[in-house]
Design a protein around this motif. Structure first.
Motif, PDB file in Angstrom:
ATOM      1  N   TYR A 255     -61.423  34.206 113.423  1.00  0.00           N
ATOM      2  CA  TYR A 255     -62.229  33.477 112.426  1.00  0.00           C
ATOM      3  C   TYR A 255     -61.621  32.109 112.134  1.00  0.00           C
ATOM      4  O   TYR A 255     -62.317  31.181 111.776  1.00  0.00           O
ATOM      5  N   LYS A 256     -60.329  32.002 112.371  1.00  0.00           N
ATOM      6  CA  LYS A 256     -59.654  30.713 112.183  1.00  0.00           C
ATOM      7  C   LYS A 256     -60.243  29.687 113.133  1.00  0.00           C
ATOM      8  O   LYS A 256     -60.444  28.528 112.796  1.00  0.00           O
ATOM      9  N   ILE A 257     -60.468  30.140 114.363  1.00  0.00           N
ATOM     10  CA  ILE A 257     -60.990  29.231 115.380  1.00  0.00           C
ATOM     11  C   ILE A 257     -62.395  28.783 114.981  1.00  0.00           C
ATOM     12  O   ILE A 257     -62.754  27.615 115.106  1.00  0.00           O
TER      13      ILE A 257
ATOM     14  N   TYR B 193     -62.184  26.197 112.502  1.00  0.00           N
ATOM     15  CA  TYR B 193     -61.718  24.995 113.147  1.00  0.00           C
ATOM     16  C   TYR B 193     -62.887  24.256 113.813  1.00  0.00           C
ATOM     17  O   TYR B 193     -63.029  23.045 113.710  1.00  0.00           O
TER      18      TYR B 193
ATOM     19  N   THR C 207     -66.800  16.909 111.065  1.00  0.00           N
ATOM     20  CA  THR C 207     -66.192  15.581 111.148  1.00  0.00           C
ATOM     21  C   THR C 207     -67.031  14.685 112.052  1.00  0.00           C
ATOM     22  O   THR C 207     -67.288  13.529 111.733  1.00  0.00           O
ATOM     23  N   SER C 208     -67.465  15.266 113.190  1.00  0.00           N
ATOM     24  CA  SER C 208     -68.198  14.419 114.125  1.00  0.00           C
ATOM     25  C   SER C 208     -69.546  14.008 113.542  1.00  0.00           C
ATOM     26  O   SER C 208     -69.974  12.870 113.709  1.00  0.00           O
TER      27      SER C 208
ATOM     28  N   ILE D 251     -69.038  11.175 111.195  1.00  0.00           N
ATOM     29  CA  ILE D 251     -68.815   9.896 111.849  1.00  0.00           C
ATOM     30  C   ILE D 251     -70.111   9.383 112.468  1.00  0.00           C
ATOM     31  O   ILE D 251     -70.432   8.210 112.391  1.00  0.00           O
TER      32      ILE D 251
ATOM     33  N   GLU E  22     -73.953  -6.750 111.042  1.00  0.00           N
ATOM     34  CA  GLU E  22     -72.611  -6.205 110.846  1.00  0.00           C
ATOM     35  C   GLU E  22     -71.695  -6.810 111.903  1.00  0.00           C
ATOM     36  O   GLU E  22     -72.067  -6.878 113.071  1.00  0.00           O
TER      37      GLU E  22
ATOM     38  N   ASP F 223     -68.265  -6.783 114.039  1.00  0.00           N
ATOM     39  CA  ASP F 223     -67.078  -6.083 114.521  1.00  0.00           C
ATOM     40  C   ASP F 223     -66.183  -7.119 115.167  1.00  0.00           C
ATOM     41  O   ASP F 223     -66.652  -7.898 115.985  1.00  0.00           O
TER      42      ASP F 223
ATOM     43  N   ILE G 223     -62.411  -8.118 117.208  1.00  0.00           N
ATOM     44  CA  ILE G 223     -61.244  -7.666 117.946  1.00  0.00           C
ATOM     45  C   ILE G 223     -60.259  -8.826 117.949  1.00  0.00           C
ATOM     46  O   ILE G 223     -60.610  -9.929 118.350  1.00  0.00           O
TER      47      ILE G 223
ATOM     48  N   TYR H 132     -60.454  13.515 114.801  1.00  0.00           N
ATOM     49  CA  TYR H 132     -61.608  13.809 115.643  1.00  0.00           C
ATOM     50  C   TYR H 132     -61.328  13.449 117.099  1.00  0.00           C
ATOM     51  O   TYR H 132     -61.497  14.271 118.003  1.00  0.00           O
TER      52      TYR H 132
ATOM     53  N   ILE I 121     -61.240  -1.924 115.788  1.00  0.00           N
ATOM     54  CA  ILE I 121     -62.310  -2.479 114.964  1.00  0.00           C
ATOM     55  C   ILE I 121     -62.411  -1.696 113.646  1.00  0.00           C
ATOM     56  O   ILE I 121     -62.526  -0.466 113.657  1.00  0.00           O
TER      57      ILE I 121
END
Lengths: 263, 215
Positions: free
Chosen positions: A2-4, A7, A14-15, A18, A67, A69, A71, B13, B162
């Motif tokens: 169940y831990k897995i 996880y 999380t994905s 994002i 927006e 970005d 570098i 991630y 970034i």
């Protein structure tokens, strides 16, 4: 087991978190390549925050935001990203390399829009700049705009420290300043990095004004590939070179001193 | 604070995903190497071990050239995005995991041989050996994760650091150092270690629980 499962839930959530952060239709992305000095001074974040708050109207009458970005690399690497067509716009300070960039057809428009001065910093005051040639000097040695300015400075002075007196760090501006501070050497720095960090560089002082440091904005040639965002690059370009933005740039101060001046 | 949280989540991630995928691919390679004899096998092993020392910045540069818009894979438009971070980390980890798993299988030849003698079919053989070797495999997974999470050169080049997008903990730390914000850099470094500690703790608990179940 169940831990897995737990996880997996963590990774998936999380994905999704994002993924949901991006993918908004009414936001266009503009990708900029710039030099570390612009990033480290904090000016770029200051400019971008303002620019990203504006609304724009597209050709088919839809409102959108841009927006940005960015570098950050040394000028040499920053310009390379423009050559390979991986960015839409450049903000750099290396005049010869910029002119070569334009001549080879990598850029469409170029304009010098702000400037400041390089500072010569070191352990002791100097009377004549030629004294630098007989003292320990730390060079960036990374083909950055500052490094190019330093090489031009030696040409102007007609001499150059040699042998054990001339050392190349191959690192960024602050790293080079830290090394000069530890080793009692002289170095050429952009004023922004110096003003922000002079309090922690206790063995160094500003000994003279160095050469002028001009920053340019360049739009990358959209013929390089179909993904270059030409429309928004032009919007940002025009905004950046406008007189009002010039005033806005001069209003950016550290310890009461403007870091950049409009051209 | 929100920005720091985003950086931490992205770091977790990218590196956990990359470690898991590299673990699967690397183990498969190791099994193939272990199981089959083929010409030039020792050369392949030698190349594998050499690649274990592949400098991440060089890998980053190769990936950059391949995925740049002017490169052969530029049409994928992956440069400076999260997927390229994961792909790069996977490439970095595969040789390391392959090498470790292969070595581990070699040192467990007796176990695998006994399982065969006991009359296990292929499926049982794989399942039982994974169960028997779980501790070692977990440790190899952790070696991979540690390598990925501490990596800075490659993710800096292909990700571009970034803000709010591809900024990871190590690239942020390196940026803060060059900006003179040493406190932030150290705080992030400590957080990174704390995260590694928690991951390690988690893996330890998995091991312990299984021992408990067996009792």
């Amino acid at each position: 087991m169940y831990k897995i499962k737990k996880y997996i839930v963590l990774v998936v959530s999380t994905s999704t978190l994002i993924l949901t952060a991006c993918g908004d239709e009414s936001v266009h992305t503009l990708r900029i390549s710039t030099t570390t000095s612009v990033q480290n001074s904090g000016l770029l974040d200051y400019l971008i925050e303002e620019f990203e708050s504006y609304n724009f109207t597209s050709a088919n009458d839809e409102e959108y935001k841009i927006e940005i970005d960015y570098i950050a690399n040394g000028s040499g690497a920053a310009i390379e990203l423009g050559k390979s067509g991986d960015v839409d716009l450049l903000i750099v300070h290396s005049e010869e390399a910029e002119l070569a960039f334009m001549e080879d057809g990598h850029g469409v428009s170029r304009e010098q829009f702000m400037y400041n001065f390089f500072y010569i910093t070191g352990p002791d005051t100097i009377v004549d700049e030629r004294e630098l040639c007989n003292n320990l000097f730390y060079s960036r040695g990374d083909n950055s705009g500052t490094h190019v300015a330093e090489k031009n400075m030696w040409l102007d002075l007609g001499c150059k420290p040699t042998g054990e007196n001339y050392k190349e760090t191959g690192k960024g501006m602050l790293d080079t300043l830290v090394i000069a501070n530890e080793q009692n050497g002289y170095t050429l720095t952009d004023n922004a990095t110096w003003l922000k960090n002079s309090s922690s560089l206790q063995y160094l002082q500003k000994v003279a004004n160095g050469p002028e440091n001009r920053y340019s904005v360049i739009t990358v040639n959209p013929e390089k590939n179909s993904k270059i965002n030409e429309v928004d690059a032009i919007l940002f370009y025009n905004w950046l070179i406008s007189d009002e933005t010039g005033d806005f740039i001069e209003a950016y101060k550290i310890n009461g001193e403007s870091l950049f001046y409009k051209l | 604070m929100k920005e720091t949280l985003e950086i931490i989540l992205l770091t977790l991630y990218v590196n956990i995903t990359a470690s898991i995928i590299a673990m699967v691919i690397g183990s498969l390679f190791a099994i193939l190497l272990y199981k089959y004899k083929f010409p030039c096998k020792s050369l392949v092993l030698l190349v594998n071990r050499t690649l274990m020392a592949l400098p991440p910045v060089v890998l980053g540069l190769v990936m950059f050239l391949a995925f740049s818009r002017s490169g052969p894979l530029g049409f994928l438009d992956l440069l400076f995005t999260v997927p390229i971070l994961i792909i790069t980390q996977i490439c970095l980890l595969i040789p390391i995991i392959t090498g470790h798993v292969y070595n581990y299988l070699e040192s467990n030849r007796n176990l695998l041989y006994s399982l065969k003698l006991l009359g296990c079919n292929k499926f049982e053989l794989v399942l039982t050996s994974i169960l028997e070797m779980r501790k070692g495999l977990t440790f190899i997974f952790f070696i991979g994760f540690s390598r990925a999470v501490s990596e800075v050169g490659a993710v800096m080049i292909v990700g571009g650091n970034i803000a709010g997008d591809t900024r990871m903990m190590t690239t942020a730390i390196s940026m803060y150092i060059s900006m003179g914000e040493r406190e932030t850099a150290i705080a992030l470094g400590v957080t990174l270690l704390a995260i590694t500690f928690v991951v390690q703790l988690f893996l330890r608990r998995l091991e312990k629980e299984e021992i408990h179940e067996n009792l």
